[in-house]
Each structure stands twice: as C-alpha cells, then as structure tokens.
Design a protein around this motif. Structure first.
Motif, short mmCIF file in Angstrom:
data_model
loop_
_atom_site.label_atom_id
_atom_site.label_comp_id
_atom_site.label_asym_id
_atom_site.label_seq_id
_atom_site.Cartn_x
_atom_site.Cartn_y
_atom_site.Cartn_z
N GLY A 277 74.73 -62.98 -5.42
CA GLY A 277 76.20 -63.72 -5.61
C GLY A 277 75.50 -64.33 -3.41
N PHE A 278 75.72 -62.62 -2.49
CA PHE A 278 75.83 -62.91 -1.59
C PHE A 278 74.83 -63.52 -0.71
CE2 PHE A 278 75.90 -60.56 2.11
CZ PHE A 278 77.58 -60.40 2.56
N PHE A 280 72.97 -65.96 -1.36
CA PHE A 280 72.93 -67.32 -1.91
C PHE A 280 73.85 -67.76 -1.01
CE2 PHE A 280 70.48 -66.32 -5.45
CZ PHE A 280 68.96 -66.70 -4.82
N GLU A 281 75.24 -67.19 -0.78
CA GLU A 281 76.21 -67.28 -0.16
C GLU A 281 76.03 -67.11 1.69
OE1 GLU A 281 81.13 -66.94 0.09
OE2 GLU A 281 80.42 -65.54 -1.43
N HIS A 282 75.74 -66.30 1.51
CA HIS A 282 75.65 -65.55 3.48
C HIS A 282 74.29 -65.90 3.73
CE1 HIS A 282 79.39 -64.29 3.24
NE2 HIS A 282 79.22 -63.68 2.08
N LYS A 283 73.62 -65.57 2.49
CA LYS A 283 72.17 -65.96 4.12
C LYS A 283 71.77 -64.89 4.82
CE LYS A 283 71.82 -70.88 3.67
NZ LYS A 283 71.42 -70.57 1.84
#
Ligand SMILES: NC(=O)c1ccc[n+]([C@@H]2O[C@H](COP(=O)([O-])OP(=O)(O)OC[C@H]3O[C@@H](n4cnc5c(N)ncnc54)[C@H](OP(=O)(O)O)[C@@H]3O)[C@@H](O)[C@H]2O)c1
Length: 286
Positions: A277-278, A280-283
């Motif tokens: 999740g982290f 994909f959100e923050h790259k």
C-alpha cells in the motif's frame, strides 16, 4: 571448467555472469532459445546451446529452471549427461503459484531426490537457499561480510568441487549433510533466504524441522481450498513484481537493489498489505 547452465533467468543468468567472469567455459540454454538467451551470451561470452545438446561435454551442469520444467526435459538432455558430470540442483518447489502439484513430491519424495529420479543422475543441492540478487556483484559489494550457502549431497568429491564453485560465487559453503538432509535448506526453513554467515547458518540448519508447510504443498482437502490458496499466492507474487517495477522506475534503482530493499521491508514485520500500500501510494519505501 566446462559449466553448462540450464535456465537463464534470475539464478541461471547471475551464475552465467559469475562463472564467465571467473574464466570458466560457460554454456547456457533455455526452452525458448529467446533473444534474451543470445543477449546474455553476448554480454558474458557464454556459448548459447539448446536444451538437447547442453549436457554434452559438461564437467558441471546447473539446473536453474522452475521445478515443473524438469518434467519437460527431453531424453536427449537426460541421456547425454555423462556419469562423471556433476549436476547442481538450484530448484525450489513452489506448487501454488508456479509449479502445480507434482505427484512424486506430494507423495513424499524429497524434492532433490525427485529431481534425481527424473534426470537419472545424482545431484548436489546448492545455490537454492538465497535470493538471486545476492549473486550480483552490485549487492555483494554492499555486504558487510560474506553470506554462507548450504551444500547438500552424497558424493564427498562432488561436494568439495561444488563448494569451490560456491566460494567462487562469493559465498562461504557450509556442508549441510547428505541429500536426504536437503529439506533443511528448503523454502520455509530457518536457513532459507535468511542471509546468514557460517555459524548462524549451521545453527539454522540444525534447527530446521522436516514438516511440509502448507505453502509448499499443492494439495488441499477440497478444490475450493486449493483455488483460494493458489489465488492468494499468485496475487502476492504479482503484486511483489509490480512493486519492484514501481521502485525501480521511481527511484532509478536496479532490479537487484529494488528487490533486496523490498525483501528487507518484509523482514521488519510489516504486513504485505501495509508494505505494498505504501509503495503504490508513495512510490518509495517507508
Ligand atoms: N529467484 C530466486 O531468488 C531464486 C533463489 C534460489 C533458487 N531459485 C530457484 O531456481 C530456479 C530458477 O529460478 P529463477 O528465479 O532463475 O527463475 P526465472 O527467473 O523464472 O528463470 C527461469 C529460467 O528457466 C528457463 N526455463 C523454464 N522452463 C524451462 C525448461 N523446461 N527447459 C529449459 N529452460 C527452462 C526460462 O527460460 P524459458 O522460459 O525461455 O525457457 C528461464 O530462463 C527455480 O527453481 C527457483 O525456485 C530461485
């Protein structure tokens, strides 16, 4: 030494680079005879071959293909393995997302014994209990000290020669006993992909228990249960691959660096959902 490597992916490709650099005569093959095979040959100086003829004249053969691929090996390959050739088995059995259930193994044959049965030749099991990136010069140059690798097999002379190759590949070899003990280095064991030095690896091998974990079995009590287990593992590995691509692109990391850093993230005890999740959100990694 004449080293023939069957499989040119993460493990086979890395070993082709290493052993070509060390001055061995390396021959490589895969089933597709693809452009990637010929590019690897150009890069390393290894000779491209076919699966049918790669065993001819080899001092050492390295099997570095998915376990299910062993079932497809042609008789020309099997019949041309000379009695004195040493065969190294790097394979790990992943029945849920990759290999499917293999009857001989599910019925109780140890994985590397099953491989021996298929190719009609003894094997030494090694190069199988560490992540592929640990074979790369890039990652090895960042390590504070050498990692150790277990070597399991029945022929002491073959084991000694293979241990020399393990040393050349940048690892300290640890004698993990006869092939019947090779379950000690399989997926799920404390020695598997845990990046240990010699003493800690010996301890981990001694602490292993010979119980097949659910993720290492392709058999369930119902088709529904099997489908659910397969889907969960397949989804995990697909997401893992996507996360590596995102990390490579966004951070200009190599595949080896991105994979190593992602694996390290899992070692912190965070759930896969939180890690993915982290990313994909923050790259990037948290
Ligand atoms: N990745 C790791 O970190 C790691 C670590 C330790 C051990 N291992 C084990 O080592 C083995 C190889 O893993 P990998 O990660 O290198 O896999 P990979 O990157 O998927 O590469 C597999 C290679 O095998 C070839 N291949 C597939 N089926 C074949 C067949 N029937 N005959 C000839 N070549 C075939 C593929 O090419 P074509 O499709 O063109 O034939 C490809 O070159 C697996 O058993 C794996 O479990 C992997």
């Amino acid at each position: 030494m004449k080293i023939s490597i069957l499989g040119t992916g993460h493990i086979g490709g890395s070993l082709a680079r290493t052993f070509s650099r060390k001055g061995h005569t390396v021959t490589i093959a895969n089933s597709s005879n693809s452009k990637a095979l010929h590019e690897l040959a150009t890069e390393t100086g290894a000779t491209p071959a076919t699966v049918q003829n790669i065993a001819q004249g080899a001092d050492v053969i390295i099997l570095s293909i998915p376990t299910k691929g062993i079932l497809d090996l042609p008789s020309e390959f099997i019949n041309s393995i000379a009695p004195e050739t040493i065969v190294i088995d790097t394979t790990n059995y992943y029945p849920l997302h990759r290999d499917g259930a293999i009857d001989g193994i599910e019925n109780g044959l140890l994985e590397s014994r099953w491989v021996e049965q298929q190719i009609k030749h003894p094997v030494i099991k090694t190069f199988s209990a560490t992540n592929w990136y640990n074979f790369t010069a890039e990652i090895q140059s960042e390590l504070p000290s050498r990692l150790a690798l277990p070597v399991s097999g029945d022929d002491p002379a073959a084991k000694a020669l293979v241990s020399q190759l393990v040393t050349e590949a940048g690892f300290d070899p640890v004698d993990a006993g006869g092939l019947d003990e090779s379950w000690r280095q399989q997926p799920g064991s404390p020695a598997y992909c845990t990046d240990l030095g010699v003493e800690d690896l010996r301890k981990a091998l001694s602490q292993a228990t010979n119980v097949r974990k659910p993720e290492s079995s392709g058999v369930r009590s119902s088709q529904e249960e099997l489908a659910t287990a397969r889907e969960m593992q397949t989804t995990f590995f697909q997401t893992f691959t996507k996360a590596i691509e995102v990390l490579m692109e966004s951070n200009q990391w190599s595949e080896a660096a991105a994979t190593k850093r992602l694996v390290a993230q899992f070692m912190t005890g965070q759930s896969p959902e939180a890690v993915f999740g982290f990313i994909f959100e923050h790259k990037r990694l948290s």
